[in-house]
Scaffold this motif. Structure first.
Motif, PDB file in Angstrom:
ATOM      1  N   SER A 286     -24.481 -16.893  -0.543  1.00 34.14           N
ATOM      2  CA  SER A 286     -25.138 -16.962   0.759  1.00 34.14           C
ATOM      3  C   SER A 286     -25.827 -15.662   1.143  1.00 34.14           C
ATOM      4  CB  SER A 286     -24.099 -17.307   1.835  1.00 34.14           C
ATOM      5  OG  SER A 286     -23.113 -16.279   1.908  1.00 34.14           O
ATOM      6  N   GLY A 287     -25.665 -14.643   0.331  1.00 31.03           N
ATOM      7  CA  GLY A 287     -26.297 -13.358   0.604  1.00 31.03           C
ATOM      8  C   GLY A 287     -25.373 -12.297   1.140  1.00 31.03           C
ATOM      9  N   GLY A 288     -24.149 -12.673   1.507  1.00 30.31           N
ATOM     10  CA  GLY A 288     -23.178 -11.701   2.019  1.00 30.31           C
ATOM     11  C   GLY A 288     -22.748 -10.711   0.946  1.00 30.31           C
ATOM     12  N   ALA A 289     -22.215  -9.577   1.392  1.00 28.45           N
ATOM     13  CA  ALA A 289     -21.803  -8.518   0.472  1.00 28.45           C
ATOM     14  C   ALA A 289     -20.286  -8.359   0.499  1.00 28.45           C
ATOM     15  CB  ALA A 289     -22.463  -7.201   0.859  1.00 28.45           C
ATOM     16  N   VAL A 290     -19.726  -8.083  -0.683  1.00 26.70           N
ATOM     17  CA  VAL A 290     -18.301  -7.761  -0.809  1.00 26.70           C
ATOM     18  C   VAL A 290     -18.194  -6.465  -1.595  1.00 26.70           C
ATOM     19  CG1 VAL A 290     -17.568 -10.169  -0.675  1.00 26.70           C
ATOM     20  CG2 VAL A 290     -18.056  -9.160  -2.904  1.00 26.70           C
ATOM     21  N   LEU A 291     -17.089  -5.737  -1.379  1.00 26.23           N
ATOM     22  CA  LEU A 291     -16.902  -4.434  -2.011  1.00 26.23           C
ATOM     23  C   LEU A 291     -15.843  -4.519  -3.103  1.00 26.23           C
ATOM     24  CD1 LEU A 291     -17.300  -1.351  -2.184  1.00 26.23           C
ATOM     25  CD2 LEU A 291     -15.697  -1.112  -0.263  1.00 26.23           C
ATOM     26  N   GLY A 292     -16.188  -4.071  -4.307  1.00 22.81           N
ATOM     27  CA  GLY A 292     -15.244  -4.041  -5.415  1.00 22.81           C
ATOM     28  C   GLY A 292     -14.315  -2.843  -5.320  1.00 22.81           C
ATOM     29  N   VAL A 293     -13.087  -3.045  -5.764  1.00 27.74           N
ATOM     30  CA  VAL A 293     -12.039  -2.033  -5.648  1.00 27.74           C
ATOM     31  C   VAL A 293     -11.457  -1.727  -7.032  1.00 27.74           C
ATOM     32  CG1 VAL A 293      -9.866  -1.424  -4.503  1.00 27.74           C
ATOM     33  CG2 VAL A 293     -11.467  -2.997  -3.380  1.00 27.74           C
ATOM     34  N   ALA A 294     -11.195  -0.451  -7.300  1.00 29.05           N
ATOM     35  CA  ALA A 294     -10.434   0.007  -8.461  1.00 29.05           C
ATOM     36  C   ALA A 294     -11.002  -0.559  -9.768  1.00 29.05           C
ATOM     37  CB  ALA A 294      -8.956  -0.304  -8.285  1.00 29.05           C
ATOM     38  N   ASP A 295     -10.174  -1.250 -10.573  1.00 28.99           N
ATOM     39  CA  ASP A 295     -10.651  -1.634 -11.905  1.00 28.99           C
ATOM     40  C   ASP A 295     -11.622  -2.805 -11.887  1.00 28.99           C
ATOM     41  OD1 ASP A 295      -8.779  -3.569 -11.312  1.00 28.99           O
ATOM     42  OD2 ASP A 295      -7.612  -3.325 -13.143  1.00 28.99           O
ATOM     43  N   VAL A 296     -11.897  -3.374 -10.728  1.00 35.74           N
ATOM     44  CA  VAL A 296     -13.022  -4.313 -10.632  1.00 35.74           C
ATOM     45  C   VAL A 296     -14.325  -3.577 -10.921  1.00 35.74           C
ATOM     46  CG1 VAL A 296     -14.374  -5.740  -9.026  1.00 35.74           C
ATOM     47  CG2 VAL A 296     -11.878  -5.877  -9.026  1.00 35.74           C
ATOM     48  N   VAL A 297     -14.403  -2.333 -10.465  1.00 38.28           N
ATOM     49  CA  VAL A 297     -15.648  -1.577 -10.612  1.00 38.28           C
ATOM     50  C   VAL A 297     -15.549  -0.408 -11.595  1.00 38.28           C
ATOM     51  CG1 VAL A 297     -16.777  -2.227  -8.472  1.00 38.28           C
ATOM     52  CG2 VAL A 297     -15.042  -0.450  -8.419  1.00 38.28           C
ATOM     53  N   VAL A 298     -14.352   0.105 -11.852  1.00 38.21           N
ATOM     54  CA  VAL A 298     -14.176   1.163 -12.857  1.00 38.21           C
ATOM     55  C   VAL A 298     -12.947   0.815 -13.678  1.00 38.21           C
ATOM     56  CG1 VAL A 298     -13.901   3.618 -13.316  1.00 38.21           C
ATOM     57  CG2 VAL A 298     -15.171   2.885 -11.296  1.00 38.21           C
ATOM     58  N   ALA A 299     -13.170   0.229 -14.854  1.00 29.38           N
ATOM     59  CA  ALA A 299     -12.076  -0.165 -15.741  1.00 29.38           C
ATOM     60  C   ALA A 299     -12.133   0.687 -17.003  1.00 29.38           C
ATOM     61  CB  ALA A 299     -12.182  -1.641 -16.094  1.00 29.38           C
ATOM     62  N   ASN A 300     -11.267   1.687 -17.087  1.00 28.35           N
ATOM     63  CA  ASN A 300     -11.232   2.571 -18.244  1.00 28.35           C
ATOM     64  C   ASN A 300     -10.185   2.115 -19.248  1.00 28.35           C
ATOM     65  OD1 ASN A 300     -13.143   4.785 -17.617  1.00 28.35           O
ATOM     66  ND2 ASN A 300     -11.818   5.076 -15.827  1.00 28.35           N
ATOM     67  N   ASP A 301     -10.369   2.517 -20.495  1.00 29.22           N
ATOM     68  CA  ASP A 301      -9.329   2.307 -21.485  1.00 29.22           C
ATOM     69  C   ASP A 301      -8.092   3.097 -21.050  1.00 29.22           C
ATOM     70  OD1 ASP A 301      -9.045   1.434 -24.649  1.00 29.22           O
ATOM     71  OD2 ASP A 301      -7.808   3.167 -24.132  1.00 29.22           O
ATOM     72  N   PRO A 302      -6.890   2.561 -21.272  1.00 26.67           N
ATOM     73  CA  PRO A 302      -5.685   3.268 -20.813  1.00 26.67           C
ATOM     74  C   PRO A 302      -5.254   4.446 -21.668  1.00 26.67           C
ATOM     75  CG  PRO A 302      -5.099   1.163 -21.812  1.00 26.67           C
ATOM     76  CD  PRO A 302      -6.598   1.190 -21.738  1.00 26.67           C
ATOM     77  N   ILE A 303      -6.124   4.972 -22.501  1.00 30.63           N
ATOM     78  CA  ILE A 303      -5.765   6.064 -23.396  1.00 30.63           C
ATOM     79  C   ILE A 303      -5.330   7.319 -22.645  1.00 30.63           C
ATOM     80  CG2 ILE A 303      -8.125   6.976 -23.618  1.00 30.63           C
ATOM     81  CD1 ILE A 303      -7.414   7.386 -26.657  1.00 30.63           C
ATOM     82  N   THR A 304      -5.782   7.520 -21.413  1.00 32.29           N
ATOM     83  CA  THR A 304      -5.327   8.663 -20.627  1.00 32.29           C
ATOM     84  C   THR A 304      -4.337   8.247 -19.528  1.00 32.29           C
ATOM     85  OG1 THR A 304      -7.274   8.471 -19.202  1.00 32.29           O
ATOM     86  CG2 THR A 304      -7.407  10.027 -21.034  1.00 32.29           C
ATOM     87  N   GLY A 305      -3.880   7.008 -19.565  1.00 26.52           N
ATOM     88  CA  GLY A 305      -2.865   6.564 -18.622  1.00 26.52           C
ATOM     89  C   GLY A 305      -3.284   6.617 -17.170  1.00 26.52           C
ATOM     90  N   GLN A 306      -4.550   6.334 -16.894  1.00 27.04           N
ATOM     91  CA  GLN A 306      -5.064   6.571 -15.546  1.00 27.04           C
ATOM     92  C   GLN A 306      -5.234   5.320 -14.698  1.00 27.04           C
ATOM     93  OE1 GLN A 306      -5.807   9.837 -14.112  1.00 27.04           O
ATOM     94  NE2 GLN A 306      -4.369  10.124 -15.792  1.00 27.04           N
ATOM     95  N   GLY A 307      -4.934   4.139 -15.230  1.00 27.20           N
ATOM     96  CA  GLY A 307      -5.232   2.912 -14.493  1.00 27.20           C
ATOM     97  C   GLY A 307      -4.636   2.848 -13.100  1.00 27.20           C
ATOM     98  N   SER A 308      -3.315   2.956 -12.997  1.00 28.92           N
ATOM     99  CA  SER A 308      -2.672   2.890 -11.686  1.00 28.92           C
ATOM    100  C   SER A 308      -2.967   4.121 -10.848  1.00 28.92           C
ATOM    101  CB  SER A 308      -1.163   2.717 -11.851  1.00 28.92           C
ATOM    102  OG  SER A 308      -0.865   1.444 -12.390  1.00 28.92           O
ATOM    103  N   ASN A 309      -3.128   5.267 -11.512  1.00 32.64           N
ATOM    104  CA  ASN A 309      -3.490   6.487 -10.788  1.00 32.64           C
ATOM    105  C   ASN A 309      -4.856   6.327 -10.131  1.00 32.64           C
ATOM    106  OD1 ASN A 309      -1.370   8.726 -11.742  1.00 32.64           O
ATOM    107  ND2 ASN A 309      -1.835   7.393 -13.459  1.00 32.64           N
ATOM    108  N   ALA A 310      -5.818   5.798 -10.888  1.00 30.20           N
ATOM    109  CA  ALA A 310      -7.154   5.575 -10.338  1.00 30.20           C
ATOM    110  C   ALA A 310      -7.115   4.554  -9.210  1.00 30.20           C
ATOM    111  CB  ALA A 310      -8.100   5.109 -11.447  1.00 30.20           C
ATOM    112  N   ALA A 311      -6.310   3.508  -9.382  1.00 29.45           N
ATOM    113  CA  ALA A 311      -6.205   2.477  -8.343  1.00 29.45           C
ATOM    114  C   ALA A 311      -5.657   3.053  -7.043  1.00 29.45           C
ATOM    115  CB  ALA A 311      -5.324   1.337  -8.842  1.00 29.45           C
TER     116      ALA A 311
END
Length: 420
Positions: A286-311
């Motif tokens: 319909s044209g409305g906007a929604v905002l992505g959060v955490a790994d929806v918009v920045v999903a890194n490989d977990p090699i540095t263990g940052q997933g939950s930290n980034a979230a």
């Protein structure tokens, strides 16, 4: 008070929901599972969180398990030699402890707390059409569910996403019965074992449904000898493969794992995904906007263990931005500016570091990793970068800065003999 809808009940979604709730916002959370279904389900991640991210939970007074979970006080790196030796092996001390609390424990508990505090909880797997209808009745819609149809609303940011394919095959096991590292029996530590050209093994102290545990986490180069978990459904077979690979590539870790057993029937996980950065504003039909959060918009490989930290860091930035907005509209420009704030303060550093470790390290990085075994101050600095990756810009990425760092250490501290 303004009405906000959060889709997704993970680290970022629930931390943000509880934070907004504490400030009097009328918050609805959509989750595809109940708290009991989360507790009874499969493990979701490794989720080791370091001091800077944990502080956001303390600030909101939702760190309910901090005194129950084992406290990790160090982070060590070992590099495997072709003969099973460890030419590099050292331990850095963390300034503030780290913890890994099974998301089945934390998310189920947070979900119940949110409902007990008067939050509106909707158990429903949301589709784009649902959001298109619901967005009309909310001042702001945040999408914090990083998988499924909803992610398709957010355009891939090609300039910030160098990889089109998964760079690691992932395999996780939660176990009881792991022995302490004999080199430091009195200090709990994350162990980061690098097997050049093959992958990485992480050993992480944790807390699960049955109490204290350890997490054994293989990251394998796709197509390599660690890429053997796809299609394995039996948890016992998954653990057996994990141990066979440890015996072959990291015998020092296998030696303390000979009596381990899985913590429960759902304590294994395998998969892979391509690291991806997406543009933060999603558009509804319909044209409305929604905002992505955490790994929806920045999903890194977990090699540095940052997933939950980034979230956790993303949720903290978004909370501040929403509170500062007051009664002004949550328009697309505000959404972009809110994400940009998260990107500049946290996500760009995490993304740069995670992507850098997915490729063979340049000469100056090899020199730095080796030097950590000679200079305790450098080992400590590397360990604490897991809490604050922005410090890496000062010494890790650039060869000139690395040389300056090593020269400064050499002048200030006599080099120790490399540990065995």
């Amino acid at each position: 008070m303004r009405k906000i809808l959060i889709v997704g009940a993970g680290q970022s979604g629930l931390q943000l929901a509880l934070g907004l709730q504490s400030h009097g916002y009328e918050v609805t959370v959509m989750s595809n599972r109940t708290a009991d279904e989360i507790r009874g389900g499969r493990i979701m991640s490794t989720q080791c969180m370091f001091d800077q991210a944990l502080q956001h939970e303390r600030d909101l007074e939702i760190n309910f398990w901090e005194n129950q979970s084992p406290r990790t006080e160090g982070l060590g790196v070992s590099v495997a030699g072709p003969d099973g030796s460890r030419p590099v092996d050292w331990l850095g001390r963390l300034d503030g402890h780290a913890q890994s609390i099974d998301q089945r424990v934390k998310m189920a508990g947070w979900l119940e707390t949110f409902a007990q505090r008067g939050g509106q909880l909707v158990i429903h797997g949301a589709a784009v059409s649902d959001l298109d209808f619901l967005a009309r009745t909310y001042d702001l819609v945040l999408v914090a569910a990083g998988k499924g149809e909803l992610v398709s609303m957010f355009e891939r940011d090609a300039a910030r996403s160098p990889y089109d394919e998964p760079q690691r095959a992932l395999a996780v096991s939660y176990v009881h019965g792991l022995e302490r590292r004999p080199e430091h029996p009195d200090m709990l530590a994350v162990r980061f074992n690098l097997v050049p050209g093959v992958g990485e093994l992480f050993m992480i102290p944790g807390y699960t449904l049955s109490g204290a545990c350890d997490i054994m986490f293989w990251e394998g180069v796709p197509g390599g000898p660690l890429d053997v978990f796809q299609g394995v459904r039996d948890p016992a077979e998954h653990l057996s493969l994990t141990l066979e690979l440890m015996e072959r590539f990291t015998p020092w870790e296998y030696a303390r794992a000979t009596r381990v057993e899985l913590t429960d029937a759902n304590a294994t996980l395998a998969g892979r995904y391509a690291p991806t950065v997406r543009k933060p504003v999603g558009r509804l039909p319909s044209g409305g906007a929604v905002l992505g959060v955490a790994d929806v918009v920045v999903a890194n490989d977990p090699i540095t263990g940052q997933g939950s930290n980034a979230a956790a860091k993303c949720a903290a930035v978004y909370l501040d931005s929403i509170l500062e907005r007051g009664e002004k509209p949550f328009d697309a420009e505000w959404m972009q500016a809110t994400f940009d704030r998260y990107w500049e303060t946290a996500a760009r550093h995490i993304t740069k570091w995670s992507n850098a470790l997915l490729v063979p390290p340049p000469a100056h990085v090899l020199e730095l990793i080796g030097a950590c075994g000679q200079y305790q101050a450098l080992a400590d600095r590397f360990a604490n970068a897991f809490s604050d990756p922005s410090d890496l810009e000062n010494w890790f990425f650039d060869p000139e800065k690395a040389r300056a760092c090593l020269a400064e250490l050499a002048a200030a501290e006599p080099a120790a003999e490399p540990s065995a």
